[in-house]
Structure formats: C-alpha cells, structure tokens
Design a protein around this motif. Structure first.
Motif, short mmCIF file in Angstrom:
data_model
loop_
_atom_site.label_atom_id
_atom_site.label_comp_id
_atom_site.label_asym_id
_atom_site.label_seq_id
_atom_site.Cartn_x
_atom_site.Cartn_y
_atom_site.Cartn_z
N UNK A 3 -11.25 -32.11 -5.93
CA UNK A 3 -11.40 -33.29 -5.07
C UNK A 3 -10.68 -34.47 -5.69
N UNK A 4 -10.52 -35.48 -4.88
CA UNK A 4 -9.90 -36.73 -5.36
C UNK A 4 -10.54 -37.91 -4.65
N UNK A 5 -10.96 -38.89 -5.43
CA UNK A 5 -11.48 -40.13 -4.86
C UNK A 5 -10.66 -41.29 -5.42
N UNK A 6 -10.23 -42.22 -4.58
CA UNK A 6 -9.49 -43.37 -5.10
C UNK A 6 -10.32 -44.13 -6.13
N UNK A 7 -9.60 -44.74 -7.08
CA UNK A 7 -10.29 -45.47 -8.14
C UNK A 7 -10.99 -46.72 -7.62
N UNK A 8 -10.39 -47.35 -6.62
CA UNK A 8 -10.93 -48.62 -6.09
C UNK A 8 -12.27 -48.37 -5.38
N UNK A 9 -13.29 -49.08 -5.84
CA UNK A 9 -14.61 -48.96 -5.22
C UNK A 9 -14.94 -50.28 -4.53
N UNK B 166 -12.48 -43.32 1.78
CA UNK B 166 -11.30 -42.46 1.69
C UNK B 166 -11.53 -41.39 0.62
N UNK B 167 -10.83 -40.27 0.75
CA UNK B 167 -10.94 -39.23 -0.28
C UNK B 167 -10.45 -37.88 0.23
N UNK B 168 -10.45 -36.91 -0.68
CA UNK B 168 -10.00 -35.55 -0.34
C UNK B 168 -10.81 -34.51 -1.09
N UNK B 169 -11.03 -33.39 -0.45
CA UNK B 169 -11.67 -32.25 -1.10
C UNK B 169 -10.91 -30.99 -0.70
N UNK B 170 -10.84 -30.03 -1.61
CA UNK B 170 -10.07 -28.81 -1.32
C UNK B 170 -10.78 -27.59 -1.89
N UNK B 171 -10.57 -26.45 -1.25
CA UNK B 171 -11.01 -25.18 -1.82
C UNK B 171 -9.86 -24.18 -1.76
N UNK B 172 -9.84 -23.29 -2.74
CA UNK B 172 -8.95 -22.14 -2.67
C UNK B 172 -9.84 -20.95 -2.33
N UNK C 218 -33.00 -29.59 -1.25
CA UNK C 218 -32.04 -28.62 -0.70
C UNK C 218 -30.87 -29.31 -0.01
N UNK C 219 -30.90 -30.65 0.09
CA UNK C 219 -29.86 -31.39 0.83
C UNK C 219 -29.11 -32.34 -0.10
N UNK C 220 -28.21 -31.80 -0.93
CA UNK C 220 -27.47 -32.68 -1.84
C UNK C 220 -26.68 -33.72 -1.05
N UNK D 224 -17.57 -32.70 2.97
CA UNK D 224 -18.20 -31.45 2.50
C UNK D 224 -17.45 -30.87 1.28
N UNK D 225 -16.10 -30.76 1.33
CA UNK D 225 -15.45 -30.23 0.12
C UNK D 225 -15.55 -31.15 -1.09
N UNK D 226 -15.67 -32.45 -0.90
CA UNK D 226 -15.86 -33.34 -2.06
C UNK D 226 -17.23 -33.05 -2.68
N UNK D 227 -18.24 -32.98 -1.83
CA UNK D 227 -19.60 -32.70 -2.32
C UNK D 227 -19.65 -31.34 -3.02
N UNK D 228 -19.00 -30.36 -2.41
CA UNK D 228 -18.99 -29.01 -2.99
C UNK D 228 -18.33 -29.01 -4.36
N UNK D 229 -17.22 -29.73 -4.49
CA UNK D 229 -16.52 -29.78 -5.77
C UNK D 229 -17.38 -30.48 -6.82
N UNK D 230 -18.04 -31.55 -6.45
CA UNK D 230 -18.89 -32.26 -7.42
C UNK D 230 -20.01 -31.34 -7.92
N UNK D 231 -20.62 -30.63 -7.00
CA UNK D 231 -21.71 -29.72 -7.39
C UNK D 231 -21.20 -28.58 -8.25
#
Ligand code: UT7
Length: 322
Positions: A10-16, A160-166, A269-271, A285-292
């Motif tokens: 995943x990728x999240x921009x640095x700016x918060x 903004x952000x991105x999540x990915x799975x292979x 059960x609901x991260x 969803x892919x960002x959350x999945x990657x974090x977990x």
C-alpha cells in the motif's frame, strides 16, 4: 484453480490533513466529523508527481516484492479507480510500464468504492477458467482532485491512497465471491465527466465535483453487506461467527458498527483504519488488508469476508481463506 493472495502492498501520501485543518477550510468541527464518521485525519497528495499512477505503482511494487514473483511473470493487471491521471492510457497500462510487467494485459475497472472487489471477482473468474495464472489487483484513488473543497458534506470524508495485492491461481484461497450493481440509483453518488463539446454543440465547460446523498448510501451499505454475507455463506458450512475478520469498505465507522450490530458480532471482527485514512474509495480495503498483513494480524487459514459498496450503485463481496 482459484484466487489466492500471495502479497500485499500500500501507499499513503505523507501529507496528513487533520479535522482541525478541515475546519480552517469549511464550516465543520473535529467533533462533528469524528462523531458522524469516525474520521480523525486523511492523507492527501501534495505534489503533482504524487498522482494516481505514482501511488498505484508504489503499492504494486510493495505487493510484488512481498509475493516473490517477478514483474514479467504477471499475466494481468487490474486497477480499480475513478480518479486516473488520464482518460487514456488506463492507470493499469501506466503501472505496467513502470513495473515493466511486459506480459500483462492491463485495464481499469470503474466500480467506485466496490472496484477492488470487482477486481478480485474478475481475476478469480480468469483463474477458474484457466485463462490467467497470476495477477496484480490495485485499488487507488486521488479523490482530493474531484471533491469540491468548499462542500463540507463531502470534502471532509475522503482521503488519497493506494492498496495492491498480487494473486496466483491456487487450490486454496477464494471460497466464493459476488458482484452487483443497480443503475436505477445512479444519481445517489455522482461526478460528471466532460460534457458534449464539438462544432455542433457546446455546453458549459465547468468541471463537476463529487456529489453524494450520504444517507442513501449509508442505508444501502447497512442493508447490502449482510445480504452479501448471507449469499456467500450459503452452500458453505460456515456461519457469520466463523469469519475471523470482516474487511469492509472504510466509508464511515458508524456503517461498520451498524453492520456488526445487525449481525450480532463484536467490533473486534471489524478492523478499521477510517480514523487515520478517511474514505479512500476503491483503495480502502487493500490498504487495510496490507496494514493487517504487515502487522502479522492475518494468519494462514483465517476466514475473511470482504465487501465494498458505493457509487453506481455497486457492491461486491468475497469470502476467502488467507
Ligand atoms: O464511499 C462511498 C460510499 N459512501 C458512503 O458509504 C457514505 C455513507 N454516508 C455517510 O457516511 C454519512 O451519511 C455522512 C457522513 C456522509 C453524513 O452523515 P449523516 O449523519 O448522514 O449527516 P447528514 O448528511 O444527515 O447531515 C446532518 C447535518 C446537516 O445539517 P442539518 O440539515 O441537519 O442542519 C448537514 O448540513 O450535518 C450537516 N453537515 C455537517 N456539519 C458539520 C454535513 N456535513 C457537515 C460537516 N460538518 N462536515
């Protein structure tokens, strides 16, 4: 063969931007945003280079590194987004170029916040039919460029952000999945593209921004997610209690609590990461999945239920073994 996830990124921009920052822009407050949505901050792109393609590429590179596959081994790249940098080429083709995934057929999916689930469904179907054996599925959004920053009812919600799975074709993994849409409610969540403009017709060139009837989407989500769960559990020996984690689209913490209550399940059960990321649409969803995954929370054999819902209206769900 079916879809099995073998790497996440995943990728999240640095700016918060905090809720207090939002209150500098529109008439709102940290209290309103937190109590109505559970959102405390969101990440926003902060340079022209940090665009949809860039975020998708970063997430995909991380997922690919985690999977152990080489870029040229990837058969298909699907990117779920409504905020690509170009009308053409697709974001998926831009990702393909950056990764040098020279053998991948690459295209985008427009299914709003359900887009990542549409991607999983599509790839699972490819794997089951034997057409492809490896894939990268990305959810990415730069919604900050299509929200109206003077509209408090939407601008405080999105990030903004991105999540990915292979994924690879395997004997384990996806147990069941579904996707659906209801265009009769298309006007509940909209953002117009360019309007007709040629030598014979000229219309306003004013750009449109995201419009959302939040209450309609809220009710739809709380009704639809349990319906999807019931459908996917049918034909299995599993009950809702057997699901280890419900990875749902992160639109609003109150949606998660309403669904948990309806299903009579504990919130453990609901991260959720909506407090830190806001609503990142197809990426949530892919960002959350990657974090977990990176925190070691997802264990081999865990039963996961994924569900996304949003503009279209669209919905998608998946029941899978980690
Ligand atoms: O990701 C795609 C799918 N999207 C979703 O799933 C979103 C689902 N919907 C929601 O999350 C919620 O409906 C929202 C967070 C969008 C809105 O929450 P709500 O509890 O449904 O609020 P509301 O729209 O009914 O607005 C309540 C009040 C209104 O004022 P009045 O008319 O009662 O005087 C709004 O004008 O809150 C006002 N309001 C705000 N006040 C302070 C709306 N936005 C804000 C704001 N700050 N940012």
């Amino acid at each position: 063969m079916r879809l099995k996830i073998i790497g996440t990124g995943s990728y999240l921009p640095e700016k918060i931007a905090t809720n207090d920052d939002m209150a500098q822009l529109v008439e709102t407050s940290d209290e309103w945003i937190r109590t109505r949505t559970g959102i405390g901050q969101r990440h926003l792109v902060s340079s022209s280079e940090e665009n949809t393609t860039y975020m998708a590429v970063q997430a995909a590179k991380r997922a690919l590194a985690a999977s152990g596959l080489r870029a040229e081994e990837i058969d298909v790249i699907l990117v779920a987004t409504v905020s690509g940098d170009y009308v053409t080429p697709s974001t998926a083709c831009m990702v393909q170029r950056e990764l040098q995934a020279v053998n991948a057929a690459s295209f985008d999916i427009n299914a709003a916040c359900a887009g990542f689930l549409f991607g999983l469904n599509t790839v699972d179907a490819y794997f089951r039919s034997g057409i492809y054996k490896t894939a990268i599925i990305i959810g990415v959004e730069t919604l900050s460029k299509i929200v109206d920053w003077s509209d408090r009812s939407t601008c405080v919600l999105f990030g903004d952000g991105a999540g990915a799975v292979v994924a690879k074709a395997d004997e384990n993994g996806m147990l069941a999945c579904l996707q659906g849409s209801d265009g009769t409610h298309a006007d509940v969540l909209t953002c117009k593209a360019r309007t007709n403009n040629n030598p014979y017709i000229s219309t306003s060139k004013e750009l449109d921004y995201v419009y959302m009837n939040g209450q309609e989407v809220f009710k739809f989500a709380v009704r639809k997610v349990p319906e999807c769960l019931e459908l996917l559990l049918q034909g299995t020996d599993f009950s809702p209690e057997d699901v280890d984690y419900y990875l749902l689209h992160q639109a609003n913490y109150r949606i998660l609590t309403s669904i948990a209550k309806k299903l009579n399940l504990p919130m453990e059960k609901f991260p959720s990461n909506v407090d830190r990321c806001g609503n990142t649409s197809a990426a949530s969803i892919p960002i959350l999945m990657d974090e977990m995954n990176r925190q070691g929370q997802l264990k081999e054999g865990n039963l996961l239920f994924l569900s996304g819902f949003g503009g279209g209206l669209t919905w998608g769900a998946a029941l899978l073994k980690w």
